[in-house]
Design an enzyme around this catalytic site. Structure first.
Site, PDB file in Angstrom:
ATOM      1  N   ASP A   1      -3.844   2.277  -5.132  1.00  0.00           N
ATOM      2  CA  ASP A   1      -2.505   2.260  -4.521  1.00  0.00           C
ATOM      3  C   ASP A   1      -2.241   0.993  -3.712  1.00  0.00           C
ATOM      4  O   ASP A   1      -1.378   0.983  -2.841  1.00  0.00           O
ATOM      5  CB  ASP A   1      -2.301   3.508  -3.643  1.00  0.00           C
ATOM      6  N   GLU A   2      -2.967  -0.072  -4.009  1.00  0.00           N
ATOM      7  CA  GLU A   2      -2.911  -1.234  -3.134  1.00  0.00           C
ATOM      8  C   GLU A   2      -3.002  -2.533  -3.946  1.00  0.00           C
ATOM      9  O   GLU A   2      -3.819  -2.620  -4.871  1.00  0.00           O
ATOM     10  CB  GLU A   2      -4.127  -1.128  -2.214  1.00  0.00           C
TER      11      GLU A   2
ATOM     12  N   ASP B   1       0.865  -1.191   0.000  1.00  0.00           N
ATOM     13  CA  ASP B   1       0.000   0.000   0.000  1.00  0.00           C
ATOM     14  C   ASP B   1       0.903   1.243   0.000  1.00  0.00           C
ATOM     15  O   ASP B   1       1.769   1.384   0.864  1.00  0.00           O
ATOM     16  CB  ASP B   1      -0.890  -0.027   1.249  1.00  0.00           C
TER      17      ASP B   1
HETATM   18  N1  DCP Z   1      -8.884   7.964  -1.142  1.00  0.00           N
HETATM   19  C1  DCP Z   1     -10.012   8.785  -1.350  1.00  0.00           C
HETATM   20  N2  DCP Z   1     -11.020   8.812  -0.407  1.00  0.00           N
HETATM   21  C2  DCP Z   1     -10.942   8.053   0.722  1.00  0.00           C
HETATM   22  C3  DCP Z   1      -9.809   7.220   0.943  1.00  0.00           C
HETATM   23  C4  DCP Z   1      -8.811   7.218  -0.019  1.00  0.00           C
HETATM   24  O1  DCP Z   1     -10.094   9.471  -2.373  1.00  0.00           O
HETATM   25  N3  DCP Z   1     -11.922   8.130   1.631  1.00  0.00           N
HETATM   26  C5  DCP Z   1      -7.798   7.988  -2.149  1.00  0.00           C
HETATM   27  C6  DCP Z   1      -6.715   8.941  -1.722  1.00  0.00           C
HETATM   28  C7  DCP Z   1      -5.602   8.071  -1.234  1.00  0.00           C
HETATM   29  C8  DCP Z   1      -5.789   6.811  -2.046  1.00  0.00           C
HETATM   30  O2  DCP Z   1      -7.183   6.713  -2.266  1.00  0.00           O
HETATM   31  O3  DCP Z   1      -4.328   8.671  -1.434  1.00  0.00           O
HETATM   32  C9  DCP Z   1      -5.266   5.580  -1.341  1.00  0.00           C
HETATM   33  O4  DCP Z   1      -5.987   5.324  -0.151  1.00  0.00           O
HETATM   34  P1  DCP Z   1      -5.304   4.852   1.192  1.00  0.00           P
HETATM   35  O5  DCP Z   1      -6.395   4.435   2.089  1.00  0.00           O
HETATM   36  O6  DCP Z   1      -4.226   3.871   0.889  1.00  0.00           O
HETATM   37  O7  DCP Z   1      -4.689   6.188   1.807  1.00  0.00           O
HETATM   38  P2  DCP Z   1      -3.292   6.879   1.541  1.00  0.00           P
HETATM   39  O8  DCP Z   1      -2.465   6.141   0.548  1.00  0.00           O
HETATM   40  O9  DCP Z   1      -3.554   8.317   1.209  1.00  0.00           O
HETATM   41  O10 DCP Z   1      -2.603   6.865   2.965  1.00  0.00           O
HETATM   42  P3  DCP Z   1      -1.882   5.638   3.727  1.00  0.00           P
HETATM   43  O11 DCP Z   1      -0.462   6.073   3.886  1.00  0.00           O
HETATM   44  O12 DCP Z   1      -2.591   5.514   5.031  1.00  0.00           O
HETATM   45  O13 DCP Z   1      -2.036   4.412   2.855  1.00  0.00           O
HETATM   46 MG    MG Z   2      -2.142   4.089   0.730  1.00  0.00          MG
END
Ligand code: DCP
Ligand code: MG
Length: 357
Positions: A107-108, A8
């Site tokens: 991203d996962e 992730d």
């Molecule tokens: N995303 C979004 N709305 C949400 C959750 C996520 O648009 N409610 C989008 C933005 C994030 C991406 O999806 O950048 C990936 O989600 P993640 O849950 O993996 O969150 P992040 O990558 O931003 O942070 P982390 O470092 O916790 O993985």
């Molecule tokens: Mg992420």
């Protein structure tokens, strides 16, 4: 015993923005999905770790985030297409490392790497993945490794950002955690379980099945018991693929066909193996070059259906020479892509394991 890697990317949208706006480095960054109403109507897509320290997080209304934010906090409009193109390049790297690969969000992804036989080798591969994503895209990710998807995903969440968490003993890992951390348990269920005296995942693992059914229903009780015990049989599901691509970063930038072709040899082997494993023949072969401004140049040809390593190498070499003579490009990364698949029509023989079954 399976070995599953879960990857992730860290604060993905925000990290992509930091990269193209270096002036944001070190500052809190909030990426927003503004609604059509204008002003601050809409929700936070993600926040970088600096902004999270102020209590800003995904899903929160932008107006809330503004109230919590310090004056230097940057609020940016999400540019999904940009993030998707970065994601696609990273997914190519991940896919190339796995026996089976499943992307689950932008991203996962899960990688089934059971053929590595051994946690140590899986940890080495995870380090290699982190280095490759960092060197090619300047992004960090967090990785969890476990015997199934549930445990590997929870291991990823355990240490973030830039974490690497191998879990050899799922019960030891899960049991001390609060029950609300178990994937699939929402705040409401967690509260009901807490009221019944179940505070940790370990409590849930040994909680009376009848009582649990009374709280969450019979079907869910069985599932939650399994999860709490670190059991999850769901497979890494590969989707029907439309193409197979491999990309590599060259040791030096180059426009020399024979130098670049050296790096493409192993990619051709990789693609050949993948075609064999999936019993596919390809009809289109492409060569890709990415220059130092991340511009992609490609050249393709369609031919008789093949999975032969010789054919892939020969066509790739021809395409590469053609591409370099047509365009004045200096390659930083180079790759091969095959597509336009058809199924291999095998002669069934007694030695064919599929036939024996
Ligand atoms: N995303 C979004 N709305 C949400 C959750 C996520 O648009 N409610 C989008 C933005 C994030 C991406 O999806 O950048 C990936 O989600 P993640 O849950 O993996 O969150 P992040 O990558 O931003 O942070 P982390 O470092 O916790 O993985
Ligand atoms: Mg992420």
């Amino acid at each position: 015993m399976r070995i599953i890697i879960h990857v992730d990317l860290d604060s993905f949208y925000a990290s992509c923005e930091e990269l193209r706006h270096p002036e944001l480095m070190g500052k809190p960054v909030v990426v927003c999905m503004f609604s059509a109403r204008g002003n601050d109507s809409g929700a936070v897509a993600t926040a970088n770790y600096k902004a999270r320290e102020m209590g800003i997080k995904s899903g929160m209304p932008i107006s809330f985030a503004r109230k919590r934010a310090s004056i230097e906090t940057a609020f940016l409009k999400a540019d999904i297409q940009h993030y998707r193109s970065i994601s696609q390049r990273i997914m190519l790297i991940l896919e190339s490392k796995a026996d089976k690969f499943q992307q689950v969000s932008v991203d996962e992804a899960y990688l089934d790497v059971s053929s590595l036989s051994g946690m140590e080798k899986a940890v080495d591969l995870a380090k290699e993945i982190k280095e490759e994503i960092l060197s090619s895209e300047k992004l960090t990710c967090s990785i969890g490794i476990g015997p199934n998807k549930l445990v590997s995903k929870m291991a990823t969440s355990f240490r973030k950002p830039d974490g690497l968490t191998p879990v050899g003993n799922p019960k030891e890992f899960l049991f001390p955690m609060p029950v609300k951390k178990l994937h699939g348990i929402g705040p409401k269920t967690a509260e009901m379980l807490n009221e019944a005296g179940v505070t940790t995942i370990g409590d849930l693992a040994s909680f009376d099945a009848g009582k649990l059914s009374g709280i969450v229903g019979k079907n869910r009780a069985v599932l939650l018991h399994q999860k709490a015990n670190g059991i999850d049989d769901s497979p890494v599901e590969e989707k029907d693929i439309k193409q197979i691509s491999r990309l590599t970063t060259l040791t030096d930038n180059s426009s020399d066909a024979s130098f670049i072709m050296e790096s493409l040899q192993t990619l051709a082997e990789d693609i050949h193996h993948k075609l064999e494993k999936r019993r596919l023949l390809c009809r289109t072969i492409s060569v890709m070059i990415i220059d130092s401004s991340i511009q992609m140049h490609t050249k393709s040809m369609t031919t008789e259906a093949t999975d032969s390593l010789d054919a892939i190498r020969t066509y790739a070499s021809r395409l590469l020479a053609g591409l370099l003579s047509e365009k004045n490009v200096v390659a930083r990364r180079a790759g091969i892509r095959v597509s336009n698949f058809e199924a291999r029509k095998d002669q069934k023989s007694l030695s064919d394991p599929l036939f024996r079954r």
